[in-house]
Scaffold this active site. Structure first.
Site, PDB file in Angstrom:
ATOM      1  N   CYS A  66     -14.679  93.780  13.995  1.00 38.27           N
ATOM      2  CA  CYS A  66     -15.407  92.682  14.654  1.00 38.27           C
ATOM      3  C   CYS A  66     -14.466  91.467  14.762  1.00 38.27           C
ATOM      4  O   CYS A  66     -14.014  90.941  13.737  1.00 38.27           O
ATOM      5  CB  CYS A  66     -16.669  92.341  13.863  1.00 38.27           C
ATOM      6  SG  CYS A  66     -17.668  93.794  13.485  1.00 38.27           S
ATOM      7  N   CYS A  69     -14.650  88.149  12.536  1.00 31.59           N
ATOM      8  CA  CYS A  69     -15.074  88.224  11.138  1.00 31.59           C
ATOM      9  C   CYS A  69     -13.943  88.060  10.128  1.00 31.59           C
ATOM     10  O   CYS A  69     -12.901  88.727  10.234  1.00 31.59           O
ATOM     11  CB  CYS A  69     -15.814  89.538  10.890  1.00 31.59           C
ATOM     12  SG  CYS A  69     -16.542  89.590   9.238  1.00 31.59           S
ATOM     13  N   CYS A 137     -34.064  89.860   2.401  1.00 30.50           N
ATOM     14  CA  CYS A 137     -33.378  90.342   3.607  1.00 30.50           C
ATOM     15  C   CYS A 137     -32.036  90.899   3.156  1.00 30.50           C
ATOM     16  O   CYS A 137     -31.405  90.328   2.259  1.00 30.50           O
ATOM     17  CB  CYS A 137     -33.157  89.178   4.579  1.00 30.50           C
ATOM     18  SG  CYS A 137     -32.242  89.646   6.064  1.00 30.50           S
TER      19      CYS A 137
HETATM   20  N1  SAM Z   1     -21.277  94.102   7.746  1.00 30.72           N
HETATM   21  C1  SAM Z   1     -22.596  93.954   8.184  1.00 30.72           C
HETATM   22  C2  SAM Z   1     -22.710  93.949   9.696  1.00 30.72           C
HETATM   23  O1  SAM Z   1     -21.790  93.579  10.379  1.00 30.72           O
HETATM   24  O2  SAM Z   1     -23.767  94.339  10.181  1.00 30.72           O
HETATM   25  C3  SAM Z   1     -23.303  92.749   7.643  1.00 30.72           C
HETATM   26  C4  SAM Z   1     -22.592  91.411   7.508  1.00 30.72           C
HETATM   27  S1  SAM Z   1     -22.033  90.635   9.023  1.00 30.72           S
HETATM   28  C5  SAM Z   1     -20.986  89.396   8.380  1.00 30.72           C
HETATM   29  C6  SAM Z   1     -23.485  89.862   9.681  1.00 30.72           C
HETATM   30  C7  SAM Z   1     -23.359  89.059  10.944  1.00 30.72           C
HETATM   31  O3  SAM Z   1     -22.775  87.795  10.684  1.00 30.72           O
HETATM   32  C8  SAM Z   1     -22.513  89.605  12.076  1.00 30.72           C
HETATM   33  O4  SAM Z   1     -23.169  90.580  12.807  1.00 30.72           O
HETATM   34  C9  SAM Z   1     -22.271  88.366  12.920  1.00 30.72           C
HETATM   35  O5  SAM Z   1     -23.266  88.234  13.894  1.00 30.72           O
HETATM   36  C10 SAM Z   1     -22.352  87.219  11.892  1.00 30.72           C
HETATM   37  N2  SAM Z   1     -21.024  86.611  11.712  1.00 30.72           N
HETATM   38  C11 SAM Z   1     -19.980  87.148  11.044  1.00 30.72           C
HETATM   39  N3  SAM Z   1     -18.906  86.344  11.100  1.00 30.72           N
HETATM   40  C12 SAM Z   1     -19.259  85.264  11.821  1.00 30.72           C
HETATM   41  C13 SAM Z   1     -18.562  84.085  12.238  1.00 30.72           C
HETATM   42  N4  SAM Z   1     -17.291  83.884  11.933  1.00 30.72           N
HETATM   43  N5  SAM Z   1     -19.233  83.167  12.978  1.00 30.72           N
HETATM   44  C14 SAM Z   1     -20.541  83.389  13.298  1.00 30.72           C
HETATM   45  N6  SAM Z   1     -21.236  84.486  12.930  1.00 30.72           N
HETATM   46  C15 SAM Z   1     -20.615  85.422  12.209  1.00 30.72           C
HETATM   47 FE1  SF4 Z   2     -18.024  93.522  11.241  1.00 33.55          FE
HETATM   48 FE2  SF4 Z   2     -17.544  91.689   9.372  1.00 33.55          FE
HETATM   49 FE3  SF4 Z   2     -19.846  93.120   9.282  1.00 33.55          FE
HETATM   50 FE4  SF4 Z   2     -17.496  94.257   8.721  1.00 33.55          FE
HETATM   51  S1  SF4 Z   2     -18.470  92.608   7.563  1.00 33.55           S
HETATM   52  S2  SF4 Z   2     -19.082  95.093  10.052  1.00 33.55           S
HETATM   53  S3  SF4 Z   2     -16.082  93.247  10.121  1.00 33.55           S
HETATM   54  S4  SF4 Z   2     -19.238  91.660  10.867  1.00 33.55           S
END
Ligand code: SAM
Ligand code: SF4
Ligand code: DTB
Length: 328
Positions: A66, A69, A137
């Site tokens: 992603c 991230c 959640c």
């Molecule tokens: N790994 C799991 C997933 O991706 O489904 C759960 C955690 S992930 C960090 C959850 C959400 O946080 C992501 O789908 C994204 O929409 C949001 N997110 C992550 N990094 C971000 C960032 N730098 N700025 C804004 N939203 C973010």
């Molecule tokens: Fe994607 Fe970050 Fe969630 Fe991993 S933790 S699946 S890199 S949003």
């Protein structure tokens, strides 16, 4: 001239067209705000805001790519990875969040998907947080239907899994899982009877039509997500999205307003990115129908607006914290 206003008390619809959604974005700002605020009042007390506190229960080292991230192992973001937290440490954090005024506790793990053995610990966390009287959640990546059923059994209230952006823009941001994978997880969660928390991120180089596409994808799910987080990208050094052009504040507010109008009974959360937002922009978001925030000093790996600053803002705006509904 703006199109005439339609009945605002209609039930949620899942047959929104892209053209209808684009037409909402194209309204004059005052007209859009009026419509969104009217829809908000038809379904909620507009002076109440729900508060969710986040915790990262397993940080970093994620195999997904992603592009926004901090936790992806594909990018050098300087983040220190850590193992799944102990149940007691998570519960101690939840108790602190409750004492500080949060009604929901959201536990996030940097997994592509949970292993069945990881779910034992997560289920114990869910049970413990419920016993504190908070809503629960989790966001753990992709889920199978049996895994969703296990989480339901443990008493999980909400599962967060975002669509992130439009179907067209998606492959520019993530290549290691598909939009359909995400829709499949959402279906597994819905079918298990867990409330769905699903939204996206803006400010990732998407076009205005991609923002229409994201709202369209959310508002045409078979059931609207009960909770819709709208995140403004928190730029992370070392990720492909590091230098993405931030969305202007009025466009961000429009996104909240269109989410409110198209998903009238959902909680719309003003999510990541508040730390970089003025109080005036946040106030416009509440006027546009946002009725939930992430509350507490941290999001998952980055700072959030401070809780005492939020309380002072609530006091100045005359907003109150929404109480969690009584348990069935
Ligand atoms: N790994 C799991 C997933 O991706 O489904 C759960 C955690 S992930 C960090 C959850 C959400 O946080 C992501 O789908 C994204 O929409 C949001 N997110 C992550 N990094 C971000 C960032 N730098 N700025 C804004 N939203 C973010
Ligand atoms: Fe994607 Fe970050 Fe969630 Fe991993 S933790 S699946 S890199 S949003
Ligand atoms: C969501 O939509 N936003 C939250 C939560 N769901 C899990 C996460 C925001 C993460 C912001 C960047 C970080 O702190 O790592």
């Amino acid at each position: 001239m703006n199109a005439p206003i339609r009945d605002l008390h209609v039930s949620p619809r899942s047959d929104w067209t892209r053209a209808e959604i684009a037409a909402l974005f194209a309204l004059s700002f005052p007209e859009l705000m009026f419509r969104a605020a009217s829809v908000h009042r038809a379904h909620f007390d507009p002076s109440e805001v729900q508060t969710s506190t986040l915790i990262s229960i397993k940080t970093g080292g994620c195999p997904e790519d992603c592009g926004y991230c901090s936790q992806s192992s594909k990018y050098d973001t300087g983040l220190k990875a850590s193992k799944l937290m102990e149940v007691q440490a998570v519960l101690a954090d939840a108790a602190r969040a409750k004492a500080a005024g949060a009604s929901r506790f959201c536990m996030g793990a940097a997994w592509r998907n949970p292993k069945d053995k990881d779910l034992d610990a997560v289920c114990a966390m869910v049970e413990g947080v419920r016993e504190l009287g908070m809503e629960t959640c989790v966001t753990l990546g992709m889920l199978t239907p049996p895994q969703a059923a296990r989480l339901k059994q443990a008493g999980l209230d909400y599962y967060n899994h975002n669509l992130d952006t439009s179907p067209e823009h998606y492959a520019e941001v993530i290549t290691t899982r598909t939009y359909q994978d995400r829709l499949d997880t959402l279906e597994a969660v819905r079918e298990a009877g867990i409330h769905v928390c699903c939204g996206g991120i803006v400010g990732m180089g998407e076009s205005a039509s991609d923002r229409v596409g994201l709202i369209h994808a959310l508002a045409t799910l078979p059931v609207h997500p009960q909770s819709v987080p709208i995140n403004a990208l928190v730029p992370i050094a070392g990720t492909p999205q590091e230098k993405a052009q931030a969305l202007g504040s009025f466009d961000f507010v429009r996104m909240i307003a269109v989410a409110r109008i198209t998903m009238p009974k959902s909680m719309v959360r003003l999510s990541a990115g508040r730390e970089a937002m003025s109080e005036e922009t946040q106030a416009l978001c509440f006027l546009a129908g946002a009725n939930s925030i992430f509350y507490g000093a941290r999001l998952l790996t980055t700072p959030n607006a401070e809780a005492d600053g939020d309380q002072a803002l609530f006091a100045r705006l005359g907003l109150t914290v929404m109480q969690a509904p009584p348990r069935a």
